[in-house]
Each structure stands twice: as C-alpha cells, then as structure tokens.
Design an enzyme around this catalytic site. Structure first.
Site, PDB file in Angstrom:
ATOM      1  CD  GLU A 129     -12.188  48.577 -11.289  1.00 39.73           C
ATOM      2  OE1 GLU A 129     -11.079  48.523 -10.700  1.00 39.73           O
ATOM      3  OE2 GLU A 129     -12.946  47.598 -11.416  1.00 39.73           O
ATOM      4  N   GLY A 159     -16.033  49.296  -4.067  1.00 45.57           N
ATOM      5  CA  GLY A 159     -17.320  48.738  -4.434  1.00 45.57           C
ATOM      6  C   GLY A 159     -18.211  48.407  -3.254  1.00 45.57           C
ATOM      7  CG  ASP A 179     -16.735  40.136  -9.974  1.00 47.97           C
ATOM      8  OD1 ASP A 179     -17.129  41.254  -9.625  1.00 47.97           O
ATOM      9  OD2 ASP A 179     -16.293  39.902 -11.121  1.00 47.97           O
TER      10      ASP A 179
END
Length: 292
Positions: A129, A159, A179
């Site tokens: 993150e 990421g 995502d």
C-alpha cells in the site's frame, strides 16, 4: 494515485465481484495441503466501517453489500428455478461466510482480511500500500484482525514494484490480486506491463485483475486485456467476468462507473461455472431490478 481513498467505495458492487472471485480462487488453492503465497498489490485499509461518513456520502455500500444482504434476506422466497439455486449458492459461498460476521458489526472486510481468512500455517501473504494514511490503517487492521495462522508481510511501496521484485516466491503455488484505482490512463498500461513481466517470471500464478467499466476507457481496457492475452497465448488460461449494474447509455461524465470486471489468468478449475451460476442474479440484485 494517492488521491484515491477506498473508504468512499468499500462494499460496493465492484468489491462484491472482486471478493467473490478472490474467495472462490483461494478456496480452490486450499483444496491441496501444499502451501501457497498470495500477493495483494493495492491492499487498502483492510477493514471499513459501513457507517463511515465518506461511505454514507457516496451511498455505494447501500447499493452494494447492504442491498445484497437485504434482498437475499427478504426476497429469497420469491426466487425460483435458476435464481433460487443462485441465491442458495451465494449464501453458502465462502465469501458470504467471511463477510457476514463483519457485516453484522457494521463493517466490511477488504481483500487483505478476505485473503487472511484462508491462510494456513506455511502459507504467505504479501501486502503493499502506497498511501501514507492507508498504510497505517492497514498495519493496525492486520495486527488486530488477522488470523493466527499467518502474519502478513506489509510493504509501504508501489504495488507493481513490490510484486516484480518478489516473484517468483519460494512457494511456487500462489495468487496475485491487482486492483489499482485506474484513475489515470497510464494505470491500464502499467497493469498490463506488470502482468506480462510477472508471467515471464512466474508462469503458473493465478492472476486476478480487477478493472472498471467506464465509457471513456473502453479502448484502454481492450488494449490492456489484449496485451496480457498475447503473453498467455491460450484462451483456456483466461477468464473474464463482468458485472454490469447500470445502463451505460444513461451515464454522463468521466467518472461514470457502470460496472466492473475481473480478468483472470490461470483461472482455478470450476471458477467459470460458479460465476456463470451466480452472476445473472448478482447483476439483477445490484442493478436494483428486484424490489420489495
């Protein structure tokens, strides 16, 4: 983009699609005793309150996970045939069983907690993150709510960079979920580039790529999927699931999300059939086509 905060969108239709596919895939990995590694490139906070003022402002949980639970609870008796079977399959799914205890406490688990629920001794979880506030929330969440089976490795890092620097893992079985927010055009190219590089290093990884359905990004979405497909070189090793909850023709503006998709490389056996069974009912419920 560091401007993106998932707390505005937690528990929406996109999360439901993403976490159902993720849960089915992890359930399949757990069928064998061999350990596995799961990578989550855009982990988020890990846990979200459904009464958060940011989420109440958007109303996305109201038309997402809250609508799904309330409809199955109040309208299930009206379903017949394939819809009745689909409703039963959703309620009996591992996704439903994981989410329900959180939902009863007015919270919704992000993908890190969904993943962690499957981990056994010997399995590995790697989270990344980049948002400075979100990484603090993620660290707190995973320390407080994770299972005792495995402690996640948490990275305050881009990421995509994290993923490519750590694959292939020592444990060759595993899953990657990607995502990003896809707020920028470059996100589509970066996702495709990363997955292509990933598959060159770790051919057997199960790769789950979430993507938004927005009218102004159709070209980017198509090019992204075509580039990944060219590396895979096998239609049997690709699955693509879409959940459409709004009529695209009625939407205006650059942020018009009418649904989302999950593009899967090396899909687990049976995943396609499970999604085929439940997607029509999910779409009907989350598009508001079932009323009291």
């Amino acid at each position: 983009m560091l401007s993106y905060i998932h707390a505005f969108h937690a528990g929406n239709h996109a999360d439901i699609l993403k976490h159902i596919v993720l849960s089915f895939s992890l359930e399949h990995l757990c069928k064998k005793e061999k350990p596995f590694t799961v990578f989550d490139t855009h982990a988020g906070s890990g846990l979200y309150r459904l009464d958060d003022e940011r989420l109440e402002k958007t109303g996305e949980a109201e038309s997402g996970i809250k609508l799904l639970f309330s409809t199955l609870a109040s309208q299930k008796s009206r379903f017949s045939g394939s819809e009745a079977k689909a409703a039963k399959e959703i309620e009996n799914s591992v996704f439903f069983k994981i989410v329900r205890p959180y939902f009863e406490k007015n919270t919704y688990p992000g993908s890190p907690l969904v993943e962690n629920a499957f981990l056994r001794p010997g399995d590995e979880q790697v989270l990344s993150e980049l948002h400075p506030c979100t990484i603090e929330e993620l660290t707190f969440t995973m320390e407080k709510y994770r299972s005792e089976a495995a402690k996640p490795h948490i990275h305050f890092r881009n990421g995509f960079e994290m993923l490519l620097s750590l694959v292939p893992p020592k444990t060759k079985r595993g899953l990657v979920i990607i995502d990003p927010s896809f707020e920028e055009k470059a996100d589509f190219e970066d996702a495709a580039k990363t997955i292509c590089q990933l598959l060159r290093k770790w051919r057997g990884a199960v790769v789950l790529l979430w993507y938004p359905l927005v009218p102004h990004r159709k070209t980017e979405i198509s090019m992204m999927k075509e580039r990944i497909s060219a590396i895979v070189q096998s239609e049997e090793k690709i699955a693509d699931f879409q959940l459409v909850v709004k009529d695209e023709s009625e939407l205006t503006g650059l942020s018009s999300l009418y649904g989302s998709g999950m593009f899967v490389v090396n899909p687990p056996f049976g995943l396609a059939q499970k999604m085929e069974n439940i997607l029509p009912l999910l779409e009907k419920i989350l598009s508001g086509k079932i009323s009291d």
